[in-house]
Write a protein that holds these residues in place. Structure first.
Motif, PDB file in Angstrom:
ATOM      1  N   SER A   1       0.893  -1.086   0.044  1.00 33.06           N
ATOM      2  CA  SER A   1      -0.025  -0.027  -0.151  1.00 33.06           C
ATOM      3  C   SER A   1       0.782   1.155   0.114  1.00 33.06           C
ATOM      4  O   SER A   1       2.075   1.080   0.218  1.00 33.06           O
ATOM      5  N   GLY A   2       0.402   2.484  -0.301  1.00 33.90           N
ATOM      6  CA  GLY A   2       0.912   3.541  -0.096  1.00 33.90           C
ATOM      7  C   GLY A   2       1.257   4.353  -1.474  1.00 33.90           C
ATOM      8  O   GLY A   2       1.768   5.443  -1.461  1.00 33.90           O
ATOM      9  N   GLY A   3       0.754   3.485  -2.600  1.00 33.44           N
ATOM     10  CA  GLY A   3       1.220   4.166  -3.787  1.00 33.44           C
ATOM     11  C   GLY A   3       0.376   5.456  -4.210  1.00 33.44           C
ATOM     12  O   GLY A   3      -0.804   5.780  -3.473  1.00 33.44           O
ATOM     13  N   GLY A   4       0.668   6.307  -5.285  1.00 36.27           N
ATOM     14  CA  GLY A   4      -0.184   7.112  -5.627  1.00 36.27           C
ATOM     15  C   GLY A   4       0.337   8.055  -6.633  1.00 36.27           C
ATOM     16  O   GLY A   4       1.474   7.778  -7.350  1.00 36.27           O
ATOM     17  N   LEU A   5      -0.121   9.274  -6.830  1.00 34.62           N
ATOM     18  CA  LEU A   5       0.240  10.330  -7.529  1.00 34.62           C
ATOM     19  C   LEU A   5       1.071  11.376  -6.757  1.00 34.62           C
ATOM     20  O   LEU A   5       0.335  11.902  -6.047  1.00 34.62           O
ATOM     21  N   VAL A   6       2.182  11.879  -7.178  1.00 36.21           N
ATOM     22  CA  VAL A   6       2.935  12.787  -6.525  1.00 36.21           C
ATOM     23  C   VAL A   6       3.403  13.545  -7.482  1.00 36.21           C
ATOM     24  O   VAL A   6       4.018  13.327  -8.530  1.00 36.21           O
ATOM     25  N   GLN A   7       3.973  14.767  -7.157  1.00 36.59           N
ATOM     26  CA  GLN A   7       4.515  15.600  -8.147  1.00 36.59           C
ATOM     27  C   GLN A   7       6.335  15.462  -7.821  1.00 36.59           C
ATOM     28  O   GLN A   7       6.554  14.958  -7.025  1.00 36.59           O
ATOM     29  N   PRO A   8       7.001  15.735  -8.945  1.00 35.95           N
ATOM     30  CA  PRO A   8       8.498  15.553  -8.810  1.00 35.95           C
ATOM     31  C   PRO A   8       8.853  16.594  -7.435  1.00 35.95           C
ATOM     32  O   PRO A   8       8.581  17.633  -7.442  1.00 35.95           O
ATOM     33  N   GLY A   9       9.877  15.693  -6.995  1.00 33.90           N
ATOM     34  CA  GLY A   9      10.394  16.286  -5.670  1.00 33.90           C
ATOM     35  C   GLY A   9       9.569  16.019  -4.487  1.00 33.90           C
ATOM     36  O   GLY A   9      10.135  16.086  -3.348  1.00 33.90           O
ATOM     37  N   GLY A  10       8.574  15.318  -4.847  1.00 31.92           N
ATOM     38  CA  GLY A  10       7.649  14.740  -3.575  1.00 31.92           C
ATOM     39  C   GLY A  10       8.095  13.344  -3.020  1.00 31.92           C
ATOM     40  O   GLY A  10       9.299  12.857  -3.347  1.00 31.92           O
ATOM     41  N   SER A  11       7.594  13.143  -1.829  1.00 29.42           N
ATOM     42  CA  SER A  11       7.738  11.743  -1.202  1.00 29.42           C
ATOM     43  C   SER A  11       6.442  10.831  -1.041  1.00 29.42           C
ATOM     44  O   SER A  11       5.232  11.288  -1.151  1.00 29.42           O
ATOM     45  N   LEU A  12       6.688   9.859  -1.069  1.00 30.18           N
ATOM     46  CA  LEU A  12       5.897   8.544  -0.768  1.00 30.18           C
ATOM     47  C   LEU A  12       6.497   7.544   0.001  1.00 30.18           C
ATOM     48  O   LEU A  12       7.699   7.340   0.166  1.00 30.18           O
ATOM     49  N   ARG A  13       5.597   6.795   1.083  1.00 30.13           N
ATOM     50  CA  ARG A  13       5.980   5.832   1.637  1.00 30.13           C
ATOM     51  C   ARG A  13       5.207   4.514   1.416  1.00 30.13           C
ATOM     52  O   ARG A  13       4.208   4.626   1.634  1.00 30.13           O
ATOM     53  N   LEU A  14       5.855   3.526   0.813  1.00 30.21           N
ATOM     54  CA  LEU A  14       5.093   2.367   0.646  1.00 30.21           C
ATOM     55  C   LEU A  14       5.386   1.439   1.707  1.00 30.21           C
ATOM     56  O   LEU A  14       6.626   1.437   2.553  1.00 30.21           O
ATOM     57  N   SER A  15       4.216   0.704   1.923  1.00 35.91           N
ATOM     58  CA  SER A  15       4.190  -0.429   3.035  1.00 35.91           C
ATOM     59  C   SER A  15       3.977  -1.960   2.585  1.00 35.91           C
ATOM     60  O   SER A  15       3.249  -1.696   1.534  1.00 35.91           O
ATOM     61  N   CYS A  16       4.516  -2.743   3.211  1.00 32.88           N
ATOM     62  CA  CYS A  16       4.353  -4.145   2.902  1.00 32.88           C
ATOM     63  C   CYS A  16       3.992  -4.975   4.012  1.00 32.88           C
ATOM     64  O   CYS A  16       4.979  -4.920   4.885  1.00 32.88           O
ATOM     65  N   VAL A  17       2.961  -5.352   4.033  1.00 32.23           N
ATOM     66  CA  VAL A  17       2.399  -6.389   5.225  1.00 32.23           C
ATOM     67  C   VAL A  17       2.380  -7.924   4.697  1.00 32.23           C
ATOM     68  O   VAL A  17       1.621  -8.340   3.872  1.00 32.23           O
ATOM     69  N   ALA A  18       2.914  -8.746   5.818  1.00 31.93           N
ATOM     70  CA  ALA A  18       2.880  -9.910   5.430  1.00 31.93           C
ATOM     71  C   ALA A  18       2.162 -10.964   6.438  1.00 31.93           C
ATOM     72  O   ALA A  18       1.771 -10.373   7.672  1.00 31.93           O
TER      73      ALA A  18
END
Length: 117
Positions: free
Chosen positions: A7-24
């Protein structure tokens, strides 16, 4: 059933940040090497970052200094912090967990990251 869910994907502008998570679920998370891969349209799947069972993480040259992989074995979660994102980071990102001793290779369903103004 054993699963990895990103989870955690999306649309972001250049220079921005995202944090992806992976749950097992239903695995002993600490026994697995954790990898994040990505696949852009028309390109081969690319290894972005690896967090080994012990030792230091490794990164593709294209993301060094911008991405950070981490893991919490107690929570059975892994993360990919992505900073200073660039349009060329646009791809579907996949979490992978691999246990060599059992040749057990798990993949999540992927999460789309789009970097665009």
């Amino acid at each position: 059933q054993v699963q990895l869910v990103e989870s955690g994907g999306g649309l972001v502008q250049p220079g921005g940040s995202l944090r992806l998570s992976c749950v097992a679920t239903k695995i002993i998370f600490g026994f697995y090497v954790i990898n994040w891969y990505r696949q852009a349209p028309g390109k081969q799947r690319e290894l972005v970052a690896t967090f080994p069972i012990s030792g230091n993480p490794n990164y593709a040259d294209s993301v060094k200094g911008r991405f950070t992989i981490s893991r919490d074995n107690a929570k059975k979660e892994a993360y990919l912090q992505m900073n200073n994102l660039k349009p060329e980071d646009t791809a579907v990102y996949y979490c992978n967990a691999y246990r060599a001793s059992r040749d057990h290779d798990l993949w999540g369903q992927g999460t789309q990251v789009t970097v665009s103004s």
